[in-house]
Design an enzyme around this catalytic site. Structure first.
Site, PDB file in Angstrom:
ATOM      1  N   GLU B  47      41.886  58.275  82.211  1.00 40.42           N
ATOM      2  CA  GLU B  47      40.785  57.935  83.122  1.00 40.42           C
ATOM      3  C   GLU B  47      39.454  57.776  82.405  1.00 40.42           C
ATOM      4  OE1 GLU B  47      43.010  60.311  83.693  1.00 40.42           O
ATOM      5  OE2 GLU B  47      43.840  60.080  85.705  1.00 40.42           O
ATOM      6  N   PHE B 109      46.727  71.437  95.685  1.00 30.50           N
ATOM      7  CA  PHE B 109      47.185  70.771  94.458  1.00 30.50           C
ATOM      8  C   PHE B 109      46.233  69.623  94.096  1.00 30.50           C
ATOM      9  CE2 PHE B 109      49.817  67.378  92.462  1.00 30.50           C
ATOM     10  CZ  PHE B 109      50.010  68.022  91.249  1.00 30.50           C
ATOM     11  N   GLN B 110      45.782  69.619  92.869  1.00 30.18           N
ATOM     12  CA  GLN B 110      44.846  68.626  92.326  1.00 30.18           C
ATOM     13  C   GLN B 110      43.537  68.577  93.119  1.00 30.18           C
ATOM     14  OE1 GLN B 110      47.056  64.914  91.608  1.00 30.18           O
ATOM     15  NE2 GLN B 110      47.488  65.654  89.540  1.00 30.18           N
ATOM     16  N   LYS B 159      42.098  61.755 101.186  1.00 28.61           N
ATOM     17  CA  LYS B 159      43.263  60.908 101.432  1.00 28.61           C
ATOM     18  C   LYS B 159      43.410  60.568 102.915  1.00 28.61           C
ATOM     19  CE  LYS B 159      48.087  60.644  99.957  1.00 28.61           C
ATOM     20  NZ  LYS B 159      49.152  61.374  99.222  1.00 28.61           N
ATOM     21  N   MET B 460      29.003  62.017  60.159  1.00 35.10           N
ATOM     22  CA  MET B 460      27.634  62.407  60.488  1.00 35.10           C
ATOM     23  C   MET B 460      27.481  63.928  60.441  1.00 35.10           C
ATOM     24  SD  MET B 460      24.696  61.158  61.055  1.00 35.10           S
ATOM     25  CE  MET B 460      24.453  59.609  61.932  1.00 35.10           C
TER      26      MET B 460
END
Lengths: 80, 549
Positions: B47, B109-110, B159, B460
């Site tokens: 993502e 969940f999630q 949802k 760096m």
């Protein structure tokens, strides 16, 4: 320096948290905060006392950008 | 029609053509609604690449970038990219699925508080609790993302709301112009300019983001004030312009930093006095009165109190301030700075000298080439040694400094501008942060060229440990890197290795002529450093120099 800010805030999801989070992130400390319903059920009145070495006007301009801030009505210096 | 379908139609009506995303449980109704849509969905492999791809798309095209992820880990994987867009003022709409409303607040969940987690790094965010408000929220999200100072806006969509019946239709958001600055402020700025003898323009990313490049160039042509640029301001003036002194700041050019330190009026156009640009703030442009022009009122006085604040759209202010000035002597002085500090590209040895290689690559590329960067030494070498004709040709993670930005941003840029040649300059540290996106590059047949500058270290950080931590090297060794040529080939990308400077011409030929993707694995000196360097906490007058390698 300690100063007071008075603002009108939309009663939207997370609006008060967003304002308080901004104050802390930008280097200012909230000393006192009062939020109450206004005559219009879509907005609330908020008065807060804030302390910082940083200038008050900069914080006010940051706050004024927030989508949920309807109006910043007042700012007064309370002490050095 | 359900809300998921309405959202897809809303995106279509907003003129969105490409979206970047990754499906999952809580965003499935949206993905179902995508079937048959004219939106082109780019399936990334992580993502973070969806949001960075949308960022690259937005910067390259000037349009709003759109990314989509599911709840929980999908949403948290977006956070770095949302912060990246926030700090660089990139117009972005991020859509996240959320668990169904009755489950919110139950550790389902999630489930994570995406709205809360992202609050400090968005311009605004919406949690859609009722179907009826969705059209308004989407419209406001697009309006906010691109208006004033652009930025990322989040829409968190449970949802059950996606599945609920849609209420009403969709009207696209209006395109808003920023308010014009107060005429009195512009008049005061003009007075200050007319009285100046040693003015310098400090050009920032706001010029490109504010679509003010033409007005800015006309302003410079009229006033003939020497110009220095921030990292994000590169390309506002063409890199070969006679009045351009180079990038300022920590890794800026001496001519640029000297001019700033000696100027009497500093005209800050769409920049924000960032610490990497100013060095020690109290000693930055110490003799200058400041004109600060910005669309964002909150930038005024945040770090440096201006003498004149010109708040509002840059375009009308620049038009009004396009006045001739009598500063011939100062211009000659600045030209002398440039000549005195001209870069010497003759490094000893047989290996590839990164600054020279990048300069040659930039010169060989056509004027429409887009270069994306990752973060680190190579990023600074690109900023110093590549010449850009437009700001949207240089995509670099400036504010957040996100390693892993380069390849996803190149994917976004190439999808947004299919005709442009897109080159992603990366390092052996950075490329590993989003290496999986080579699969995306291949899946969509994108002819992106990758230049991987490999010094077998986190260069760096190694440089800072050498200079400021007494050579105590801590966790910077990457000498066990994989064979990057074989890695690229495993993904299906042709690749070659470059070690000897005598082969540079052939390599550049491939990078600028090949039609398909290619990865050039360029081995450079592990001890090479980026010069000049203003040590942290010091004034920009203190610029360290070291040996060319």
């Amino acid at each position: 320096m300690t100063f007071a800010i008075q603002l009108q805030l939309k009663r939207a999801e997370g609006a008060l948290v967003r304002v308080l989070g901004l104050v802390g992130r930008r280097g200012y400390e909230v000393i006192r905060v009062e939020a109450r319903p206004s005559g219009d059920e879509r907005v609330m009145d908020v008065v807060m006392t804030v302390q910082s070495d940083r200038p008050a006007d900069v914080l006010v301009r940051h706050m004024a950008k927030l989508f949920d801030v309807v109006e910043i009505q007042e700012m007064r210096e309370m002490s050095k | 029609m359900n809300n998921a379908k309405l959202l897809v139609q809303a995106l279509e009506q907003e003129g969105v053509d490409v979206i970047f995303g990754y499906p999952g449980g809580a965003i499935m109704p949206f993905y179902d609604a995508l079937v048959g849509s004219r939106l082109r969905h780019i399936l990334v492999r992580h993502e973070q690449a969806a949001v960075l791809g949308a960022d690259g798309y937005a910067r390259a095209t000037g349009r709003v970038g759109v990314c989509v992820a599911t709840s929980g880990p999908g949403a948290t994987n977006l956070v770095t990219g949302i912060a990246n867009a926030f700090l660089d003022s990139v117009p972005l709409v991020a859509i996240t699925g959320q668990v169904a409303s009755p489950l919110m607040g139950t550790d389902a969940f999630q489930e994570v508080d995406t709205f809360g987690i992202t609050m400090p790094v968005v311009k605004h965010s919406f949690l859609v609790k009722r179907a009826a408000v969705l059209p308004w929220m989407v419209r406001e999200a697009f309006r906010l993302a691109r208006s004033g100072r652009p930025g990322p806006v989040l829409i968190d969509l449970p949802k059950d709301v996606q599945n609920a019946a849609a209420c009403g239709g969709y009207e696209p958001a209006p395109i808003e112009q920023p308010p014009a600055p107060e005429p009195q402020a512009v008049a005061r700025a003009a007075e200050l300019l007319r009285a100046s003898r040693r003015p310098v323009v400090y050009a920032g990313g706001g010029i490109g983001m504010g679509c003010a490049v033409d007005e800015f160039r006309a302003f410079v042509a009229a006033t003939r004030i020497p110009v220095v640029s921030t990292l994000k301001g590169l390309g506002a003036l063409p890199g070969d312009h006679e009045l351009y002194l180079g990038m300022l700041g920590m890794h800026g050019f001496r001519a640029a930093n000297r001019a700033i330190q000696e100027c009497d009026v500093l005209v800050c156009v769409g920049a924000r006095f960032d610490d990497r640009a100013t060095g020690k703030l109290s000693e930055f442009a110490p003799r200058a009165r400041v004109i600060h022009m910005d669309v964002d009122a909150a930038e005024v006085g945040k770090l440096r109190r201006p003498d004149v604040a010109v708040v509002g759209g840059l375009r009308p202010a620049l038009r009004t301030l396009s006045i001739p000035l009598e500063i011939d002597s100062w211009r000659r002085t600045c030209r002398a700075f440039t000549a005195e500090h001209a870069w010497n590209y003759d490094a000893p040895g047989a290996g590839v000298y990164a600054p020279r290689f990048l300069k040659r690559l930039s010169e060989a590329a056509d004027g429409e080439t887009i270069i994306t960067c990752d973060v680190g030494q190579h990023q600074m070498w690109v900023a110093q040694h590549c010449r850009f004709r437009r700001p949207e040709h240089h995509l670099s993670s400036g504010g957040l400094g996100t390693m892993g930005y380069g390849v996803p941003a190149a994917i976004g840029a190439q999808l947004g501008r299919p005709q442009a040649r897109v080159i992603s300059v990366t390092g052996d540290g950075s490329i590993m942060m989003n290496l999986q996106e080579l699969a995306t590059l291949v899946r969509y047949d994108l002819p992106i060229k990758i230049v991987l500058l490999d010094n077998r270290a986190l260069g760096m950080v190694r440089q800072w440990q050498e200079l400021f931590f007494e050579h105590r090297y801590s966790e910077v060794d990457l000498s066990d890197n994989p064979d990057f040529v074989r890695v690229a080939e495993a993904f299906g990308i042709p690749a070659f290795r470059l070690e000897d400077r005598r082969e540079e011409t052939q390599a550049i030929e491939r990078l600028t002529r090949d039609r398909g993707p290619v990865l050039a694995h360029v081995l450079i000196d592990p001890q090479a450093n980026v010069w000049p360097l203003v040590p942290p906490g010091h004034s920009n007058e203190v610029m360290m120099e070291g040996a060319h390698r």
